[in-house]
Design a protein around this motif. Structure first.
Motif, PDB file in Angstrom:
ATOM      1  N   UNK A 197     -23.165   2.514 -31.195  1.00 10.51           N
ATOM      2  CA  UNK A 197     -23.091   1.267 -31.957  1.00 10.51           C
ATOM      3  C   UNK A 197     -21.645   0.752 -31.885  1.00 10.51           C
ATOM      4  N   UNK A 198     -21.475  -0.507 -31.523  1.00 10.24           N
ATOM      5  CA  UNK A 198     -20.131  -1.073 -31.386  1.00 10.24           C
ATOM      6  C   UNK A 198     -20.099  -2.535 -31.835  1.00 10.24           C
ATOM      7  N   UNK A 199     -19.021  -2.891 -32.516  1.00  9.36           N
ATOM      8  CA  UNK A 199     -18.595  -4.283 -32.638  1.00  9.36           C
ATOM      9  C   UNK A 199     -17.160  -4.297 -32.142  1.00  9.36           C
ATOM     10  N   UNK A 200     -16.917  -4.946 -31.015  1.00  5.56           N
ATOM     11  CA  UNK A 200     -15.580  -4.968 -30.419  1.00  5.56           C
ATOM     12  C   UNK A 200     -15.042  -6.389 -30.483  1.00  5.56           C
ATOM     13  N   UNK A 201     -13.871  -6.536 -31.069  1.00 11.77           N
ATOM     14  CA  UNK A 201     -13.232  -7.844 -31.188  1.00 11.77           C
ATOM     15  C   UNK A 201     -11.983  -7.862 -30.318  1.00 11.77           C
ATOM     16  N   UNK A 202     -11.936  -8.807 -29.387  1.00  6.06           N
ATOM     17  CA  UNK A 202     -10.755  -8.993 -28.535  1.00  6.06           C
ATOM     18  C   UNK A 202     -10.196 -10.374 -28.874  1.00  6.06           C
ATOM     19  N   UNK A 203      -9.295 -10.448 -29.852  1.00  5.14           N
ATOM     20  CA  UNK A 203      -8.864 -11.759 -30.346  1.00  5.14           C
ATOM     21  C   UNK A 203      -8.147 -12.607 -29.316  1.00  5.14           C
ATOM     22  N   UNK A 204      -7.398 -11.975 -28.409  1.00  3.73           N
ATOM     23  CA  UNK A 204      -6.655 -12.755 -27.408  1.00  3.73           C
ATOM     24  C   UNK A 204      -7.573 -13.590 -26.527  1.00  3.73           C
ATOM     25  N   UNK A 205      -8.797 -13.085 -26.299  1.00  2.00           N
ATOM     26  CA  UNK A 205      -9.774 -13.804 -25.486  1.00  2.00           C
ATOM     27  C   UNK A 205     -10.890 -14.407 -26.340  1.00  2.00           C
ATOM     28  N   UNK A 206     -10.762 -14.297 -27.658  1.00  2.54           N
ATOM     29  CA  UNK A 206     -11.749 -14.828 -28.604  1.00  2.54           C
ATOM     30  C   UNK A 206     -13.149 -14.292 -28.322  1.00  2.54           C
TER      31      UNK A 206
ATOM     32  N   UNK B  61     -18.103  -9.137 -37.240  1.00  2.00           N
ATOM     33  CA  UNK B  61     -16.975  -9.141 -36.310  1.00  2.00           C
ATOM     34  C   UNK B  61     -16.221 -10.453 -36.330  1.00  2.00           C
ATOM     35  N   UNK B  62     -16.953 -11.568 -36.399  1.00  2.00           N
ATOM     36  CA  UNK B  62     -16.309 -12.880 -36.455  1.00  2.00           C
ATOM     37  C   UNK B  62     -15.519 -13.061 -37.758  1.00  2.00           C
ATOM     38  N   UNK B  63     -16.010 -12.467 -38.842  1.00  2.00           N
ATOM     39  CA  UNK B  63     -15.279 -12.539 -40.110  1.00  2.00           C
ATOM     40  C   UNK B  63     -13.879 -11.957 -39.956  1.00  2.00           C
ATOM     41  N   UNK B  64     -13.786 -10.827 -39.282  1.00  2.00           N
ATOM     42  CA  UNK B  64     -12.466 -10.222 -39.070  1.00  2.00           C
ATOM     43  C   UNK B  64     -11.671 -10.999 -38.025  1.00  2.00           C
ATOM     44  N   UNK B  65     -12.360 -11.544 -37.022  1.00  2.00           N
ATOM     45  CA  UNK B  65     -11.625 -12.346 -36.026  1.00  2.00           C
ATOM     46  C   UNK B  65     -10.977 -13.558 -36.682  1.00  2.00           C
ATOM     47  N   UNK B  66     -11.595 -14.062 -37.739  1.00  2.00           N
ATOM     48  CA  UNK B  66     -11.048 -15.210 -38.461  1.00  2.00           C
ATOM     49  C   UNK B  66     -10.228 -14.769 -39.685  1.00  2.00           C
ATOM     50  N   UNK B  67      -9.746 -13.532 -39.642  1.00  2.00           N
ATOM     51  CA  UNK B  67      -8.895 -12.985 -40.707  1.00  2.00           C
ATOM     52  C   UNK B  67      -9.512 -13.141 -42.086  1.00  2.00           C
ATOM     53  N   UNK B  68     -10.804 -12.800 -42.185  1.00  2.00           N
ATOM     54  CA  UNK B  68     -11.442 -12.757 -43.483  1.00  2.00           C
ATOM     55  C   UNK B  68     -12.021 -14.056 -43.973  1.00  2.00           C
TER      56      UNK B  68
ATOM     57  N   UNK C  85     -27.766  -6.307 -27.373  1.00  2.00           N
ATOM     58  CA  UNK C  85     -26.421  -6.660 -26.909  1.00  2.00           C
ATOM     59  C   UNK C  85     -26.212  -8.142 -27.185  1.00  2.00           C
ATOM     60  N   UNK C  86     -25.092  -8.449 -27.786  1.00  2.00           N
ATOM     61  CA  UNK C  86     -24.756  -9.839 -28.088  1.00  2.00           C
ATOM     62  C   UNK C  86     -23.262 -10.024 -27.844  1.00  2.00           C
ATOM     63  N   UNK C  87     -22.917 -11.017 -27.056  1.00  2.00           N
ATOM     64  CA  UNK C  87     -21.514 -11.317 -26.775  1.00  2.00           C
ATOM     65  C   UNK C  87     -21.254 -12.781 -27.092  1.00  2.00           C
ATOM     66  N   UNK C  88     -20.201 -13.041 -27.860  1.00  2.00           N
ATOM     67  CA  UNK C  88     -19.748 -14.403 -28.112  1.00  2.00           C
ATOM     68  C   UNK C  88     -18.306 -14.552 -27.647  1.00  2.00           C
TER      69      UNK C  88
ATOM     70  N   UNK D  35      -5.820  -9.124 -43.949  1.00  2.00           N
ATOM     71  CA  UNK D  35      -6.640  -7.908 -44.039  1.00  2.00           C
ATOM     72  C   UNK D  35      -7.112  -7.439 -42.668  1.00  2.00           C
ATOM     73  N   UNK D  36      -7.251  -8.351 -41.724  1.00  2.00           N
ATOM     74  CA  UNK D  36      -7.564  -7.941 -40.359  1.00  2.00           C
ATOM     75  C   UNK D  36      -6.416  -7.132 -39.766  1.00  2.00           C
ATOM     76  N   UNK D  37      -5.187  -7.587 -39.927  1.00  2.00           N
ATOM     77  CA  UNK D  37      -4.032  -6.836 -39.434  1.00  2.00           C
ATOM     78  C   UNK D  37      -3.936  -5.489 -40.128  1.00  2.00           C
TER      79      UNK D  37
END
Length: 331
Positions: free
Chosen positions: A293-302, A231-238, A24-27, A253-255
């Motif tokens: 297996x999950x990678x969950x990105x919540x962009x509003x809360x980074x 996951x961070x790659x998509x959070x930063x829109x590629x 488990x890893x959360x950033x 590409x994230x959208x």
């Protein structure tokens, strides 16, 4: 953060009947909030082992989102038009020729495919990955009958992802077909040089079928930290979150990934283009793989959360509830 720590401890100490967490890893805001590893149980090939940050684990269907990234690179290169009919030679002159690459990404191809992980008698997925369907997963999936008009019915299909992976391989290889070893080598180089390397995913290891094509439905091995980088790659829109920030994927590409097409009636998750979304977190997008297996990105809360483990489908809702609680605590 003590509440998050308590939730993490509860996750790793839960009864084995509820599944096993391996990583488990959360950033949040790019900073590590929680990182913990479990024990890989013994099997017929190796003893039990304590996992750590260097341990690589299987993606299962999180690989589908890697396939979406690979498509994005080819779109940016001008080598693939997702709105055009999918370049599948075997479909020429048939009703399947109307299927677009976008419809494949949206799981709306109209092709028959039973996505079942238990019943080997009926499952196209098990037959494709583990049965006697032949060396090419994509050819098996592409040969399934067309049962709906393309673009009209959503049906989650690992076969669809492997058709897309075959299309990518054809473009990267410079032609359809060819020697499997050469196809594998060219695709491995493409993924390493254009995606994994620039994103900092040094541990990422894709797997290939007998035809030399990336099994884009199911097989990428990587460390939790490298799945986090994805996951961070998509959070930063590629844009890779490294140094000067190299753009890997086309703007927007994230959208494209997160644009919701359907809702899964069983889980309530939304589905976009080879990415999911969590209904409790508007604007979220996520990679999902079999057995938790999950990678969950919540962009509003980074936030980016990675979970890797072994959780039976019968107790999967309890795992999702635990992860949901962690995200709520940080949101």
């Amino acid at each position: 953060m003590s509440e998050v720590a308590s939730l993490v401890d509860a996750l790793f100490s839960r009864p084995e009947s509820e599944g096993r967490s391996l990583a488990l890893l959360i950033q949040q805001h790019g900073e590590v909030i929680a990182e913990q590893y479990g024990t890989q149980p013994a099997n017929d090939f190796q003893p039990a082992s304590n996992l750590d940050a260097d341990s690589t684990l299987i993606s299962w269907s999180m690989a589908k989102s890697v396939t979406h990234a690979a498509v994005g690179i080819l779109v940016a290169d001008g080598l693939l038009d997702v709105d055009a009919p999918a370049p599948v030679a075997a479909w020429a002159g048939t009703p399947k020729a109307e299927i677009t690459t976008l419809q494949l990404l949206e799981m709306r191809s109209g092709l028959h495919f039973i996505e079942d992980y238990v019943d080997g008698e009926t499952s196209n997925c098990l037959e494709m990955l583990f049965g006697e369907s032949g060396p090419s997963h994509a050819e098996y999936a592409a040969g399934q009958p067309l049962v709906h008009e393309p673009g009209t019915v959503w049906s989650y299909s690992s076969g669809t992802s492997n058709i897309v992976a075959r299309i990518i391989g054809d473009i990267v290889n410079g032609s359809a077909g060819g020697d499997p070893a050469e196809r594998e080598a060219s695709m491995r180089t493409f993924l390493t040089d254009r995606l994994f390397g620039p994103a900092g995913m040094a541990s990422a290891e894709p797997k290939f079928d007998g035809a030399g094509d990336f099994v884009g439905s199911s097989y990428v091995y990587a460390s939790a930290r490298d799945f986090m980088r994805f996951g961070e790659l998509y959070r930063h829109d590629g844009v890779a979150d490294l140094g000067a920030g190299e753009r890997i994927l086309p703007p927007g590409w994230t959208a494209h990934a997160a644009h919701q097409i359907a809702t899964d009636d069983e889980t309530g998750f939304g589905y976009g283009r080879h990415w999911w979304s969590w209904p409790d977190f508007p604007g979220s997008y996520s990679c999902h793989g079999y057995a938790g297996q999950f990678i969950v990105v919540v962009p509003n809360a980074e936030i980016v959360l990675v979970h890797l483990g072994q959780t039976d489908i019968s107790v999967a809702p309890a795992l999702r509830t635990r992860l949901n609680a962690m995200l709520r605590t940080l949101s």
